[in-house]
Write a protein that holds these residues in place. Structure first.
Motif, PDB file in Angstrom:
ATOM      1  N   UNK A  83       1.243  20.224  17.685  1.00  0.00           N
ATOM      2  CA  UNK A  83       2.609  19.925  17.410  1.00  0.00           C
ATOM      3  C   UNK A  83       3.167  18.904  17.836  1.00  0.00           C
ATOM      4  N   UNK A  84       3.592  17.847  17.115  1.00  0.00           N
ATOM      5  CA  UNK A  84       4.113  16.490  17.726  1.00  0.00           C
ATOM      6  C   UNK A  84       5.645  16.669  18.113  1.00  0.00           C
ATOM      7  N   UNK A  85       6.035  16.082  19.261  1.00  0.00           N
ATOM      8  CA  UNK A  85       5.234  15.086  19.926  1.00  0.00           C
ATOM      9  C   UNK A  85       4.334  15.817  20.780  1.00  0.00           C
ATOM     10  N   UNK A  86       3.192  15.180  21.270  1.00  0.00           N
ATOM     11  CA  UNK A  86       2.454  15.448  21.993  1.00  0.00           C
ATOM     12  C   UNK A  86       2.457  15.175  23.395  1.00  0.00           C
ATOM     13  N   UNK A  87       3.214  14.051  23.517  1.00  0.00           N
ATOM     14  CA  UNK A  87       3.607  13.439  24.749  1.00  0.00           C
ATOM     15  C   UNK A  87       4.898  12.856  24.834  1.00  0.00           C
ATOM     16  N   UNK A  88       5.907  13.294  25.882  1.00  0.00           N
ATOM     17  CA  UNK A  88       6.984  12.800  26.096  1.00  0.00           C
ATOM     18  C   UNK A  88       7.391  12.175  27.403  1.00  0.00           C
ATOM     19  N   UNK A  89       7.951  10.973  27.498  1.00  0.00           N
ATOM     20  CA  UNK A  89       8.236  10.145  28.513  1.00  0.00           C
ATOM     21  C   UNK A  89       9.677  10.836  29.048  1.00  0.00           C
ATOM     22  N   UNK A  90       9.859  10.666  30.571  1.00  0.00           N
ATOM     23  CA  UNK A  90      11.243  11.021  30.946  1.00  0.00           C
ATOM     24  C   UNK A  90      11.514   9.895  32.011  1.00  0.00           C
ATOM     25  N   UNK A  91      10.383   8.893  32.045  1.00  0.00           N
ATOM     26  CA  UNK A  91      10.631   7.697  32.763  1.00  0.00           C
ATOM     27  C   UNK A  91      10.031   6.454  31.870  1.00  0.00           C
ATOM     28  N   UNK A  92      10.095   5.402  32.195  1.00  0.00           N
ATOM     29  CA  UNK A  92       9.630   4.104  31.622  1.00  0.00           C
ATOM     30  C   UNK A  92       8.094   4.019  32.329  1.00  0.00           C
ATOM     31  N   UNK A  93       7.093   3.726  31.437  1.00  0.00           N
ATOM     32  CA  UNK A  93       5.943   3.733  32.129  1.00  0.00           C
ATOM     33  C   UNK A  93       5.300   2.281  31.612  1.00  0.00           C
ATOM     34  N   UNK A  94       4.333   1.950  32.397  1.00  0.00           N
ATOM     35  CA  UNK A  94       3.547   0.736  32.151  1.00  0.00           C
ATOM     36  C   UNK A  94       2.075   0.878  32.285  1.00  0.00           C
ATOM     37  N   UNK A  95       1.296   0.068  31.314  1.00  0.00           N
ATOM     38  CA  UNK A  95      -0.198   0.169  31.485  1.00  0.00           C
ATOM     39  C   UNK A  95      -0.438  -1.342  31.988  1.00  0.00           C
ATOM     40  N   UNK A  96      -1.032  -1.494  33.250  1.00  0.00           N
ATOM     41  CA  UNK A  96      -1.075  -2.779  33.764  1.00  0.00           C
ATOM     42  C   UNK A  96      -2.205  -3.426  33.185  1.00  0.00           C
ATOM     43  N   UNK A  97      -3.204  -2.727  32.760  1.00  0.00           N
ATOM     44  CA  UNK A  97      -4.293  -3.225  32.317  1.00  0.00           C
ATOM     45  C   UNK A  97      -4.704  -2.995  30.698  1.00  0.00           C
ATOM     46  N   UNK A  98      -5.018  -1.781  30.645  1.00  0.00           N
ATOM     47  CA  UNK A  98      -5.354  -1.497  28.931  1.00  0.00           C
ATOM     48  C   UNK A  98      -4.498  -0.166  28.799  1.00  0.00           C
ATOM     49  N   UNK A  99      -4.107   0.201  27.821  1.00  0.00           N
ATOM     50  CA  UNK A  99      -3.573   1.371  27.136  1.00  0.00           C
ATOM     51  C   UNK A  99      -4.680   1.795  25.795  1.00  0.00           C
ATOM     52  N   UNK A 100      -5.116   2.837  26.022  1.00  0.00           N
ATOM     53  CA  UNK A 100      -6.004   3.487  24.857  1.00  0.00           C
ATOM     54  C   UNK A 100      -5.050   4.560  24.325  1.00  0.00           C
ATOM     55  N   UNK A 101      -5.018   4.335  22.810  1.00  0.00           N
ATOM     56  CA  UNK A 101      -4.522   5.498  22.118  1.00  0.00           C
ATOM     57  C   UNK A 101      -5.407   5.898  21.079  1.00  0.00           C
TER      58      UNK A 101
END
Length: 188
Positions: free
Chosen positions: A93-111
């Motif tokens: 069931x979507x969404x699978x991930x929910x943010x409650x804060x800003x997030x950063x990937x400093x090097x690599x984001x793998x989706x």
């Protein structure tokens, strides 16, 4: 897994947390000392008042929920920073991930899998290197994505200029390109 009270909690091996991870009190998690990665099936929650409650080092955090949706939240004013972050949540069931804060990937984001509800917040990729987004599946909606852009030109359609954005139900990615030599920058 709850890390509470005070002091730095240092890992001695990779962590595979099949539930939630909570960093509270004034505790600090340091997987960097042991060069240990974290795999998490539940929520990432930081309520610690430590100035730097998570030492992201050069480690990988993988969100791999299968039985439930996951959330990322922190009390840090700037949000949470991960060095390498992989989203691989296959909950049906979507969404699978929910943010409650800003997030950063400093090097690599793998989706790899999972739809991310940005919840009015921003997910940033702060590296301008080639390969800073490794995309297989999933998308983001309901907020903004920021990417650092390298000085070198980015050819239209190149993954270096990819924004896997959409609505909850419809994947509508787009790509940004820019001519070479126009300077580094961030696009949102």
């Amino acid at each position: 897994l709850t890390l509470s009270n005070s002091g730095t909690k240092v890992t001695t091996a990779n962590l595979d947390v099949n539930g939630n991870l909570l960093i509270s009190g004034t505790a600090r998690l340091d997987p960097n000392t042991g060069n240990d990665n974290i795999t998490l099936a539940g929520n990432w929650t930081v309520t610690s008042t430590n100035a730097d409650p998570f030492d992201e080092g050069t480690e990988l955090v993988t969100l791999d929920g299968t039985l439930t949706a996951q959330a990322i939240s922190t009390v840090l004013a700037g949000g949470e920073t991960f060095y390498n972050l992989t989203t691989n949540n296959t909950f049906p069931t979507a969404p699978q991930i929910t943010l409650s804060s800003n997030i950063s990937a400093a090097n690599i984001l793998t989706m790899t899998s999972g739809i991310i509800n940005l919840n009015g917040l921003t997910l940033s990729i702060t590296s301008n290197a080639a390969g800073s987004l490794v995309y297989t599946a999933g998308w983001m909606y309901g907020g903004s994505m920021a990417r650092a852009m390298a000085n070198a030109g980015i050819i239209l359609g190149n993954v270096r200029g990819q924004y896997p954005m959409a609505t909850l139900a419809n994947y509508r990615p787009f790509f940004l390109g820019k001519p070479g030599g126009t300077g580094n920058g961030t696009t949102t």
